[in-house]
Motif scaffolding. Sequence first.
Motif, PDB file in Angstrom:
ATOM      1  N   TRP A 127       7.598  -6.241  -1.690  1.00  0.00           N
ATOM      2  CA  TRP A 127       7.032  -4.789  -1.727  1.00  0.00           C
ATOM      3  C   TRP A 127       5.962  -4.601  -2.843  1.00  0.00           C
ATOM      4  O   TRP A 127       5.049  -3.666  -2.658  1.00  0.00           O
ATOM      5  N   LEU A 169      -2.236  -2.142  -1.404  1.00  0.00           N
ATOM      6  CA  LEU A 169      -2.646  -0.884  -0.876  1.00  0.00           C
ATOM      7  C   LEU A 169      -3.310  -0.012  -1.903  1.00  0.00           C
ATOM      8  O   LEU A 169      -4.131   0.547  -1.504  1.00  0.00           O
ATOM      9  N   MET A 170      -2.917  -0.218  -2.892  1.00  0.00           N
ATOM     10  CA  MET A 170      -3.379   0.658  -4.145  1.00  0.00           C
ATOM     11  C   MET A 170      -4.783   0.077  -4.444  1.00  0.00           C
ATOM     12  O   MET A 170      -5.704   0.991  -4.590  1.00  0.00           O
ATOM     13  N   PHE A 209       2.887  -5.703  -1.317  1.00  0.00           N
ATOM     14  CA  PHE A 209       2.282  -4.667  -0.431  1.00  0.00           C
ATOM     15  C   PHE A 209       1.502  -3.424  -1.145  1.00  0.00           C
ATOM     16  O   PHE A 209       0.594  -2.955  -0.862  1.00  0.00           O
ATOM     17  N   PHE A 210       2.478  -2.733  -2.011  1.00  0.00           N
ATOM     18  CA  PHE A 210       1.893  -1.710  -2.527  1.00  0.00           C
ATOM     19  C   PHE A 210       0.902  -1.802  -3.757  1.00  0.00           C
ATOM     20  O   PHE A 210      -0.066  -1.163  -3.665  1.00  0.00           O
TER      21      PHE A 210
END
Length: 72
Positions: free
Chosen positions: A26, A33-34, A29-30
């Motif tokens: 996670w 994404l950022m 992933f974040f």
Amino acid sequence: MASTIAPPATGAVTPATLPLKAIAPWALFFGVLMLVLLYFIGAEQGATSLLSGTDVHEWVHDGRHLLGFPCH
């Protein structure tokens, strides 16, 4: 009517542990994404543009100025 207060619990409270293996996917992933969002807000224009036209620039124009990125 008499009220009674229960004595405090004598056992030590231990917080639940969350293994790093459960958090790592996670976090990755974040993080990615950022980075993608930062690219589109900060650099999606001109020579480094991945998408043609000015549509992305217009969508993120105010956010770009709010974060301190110059765009014109």
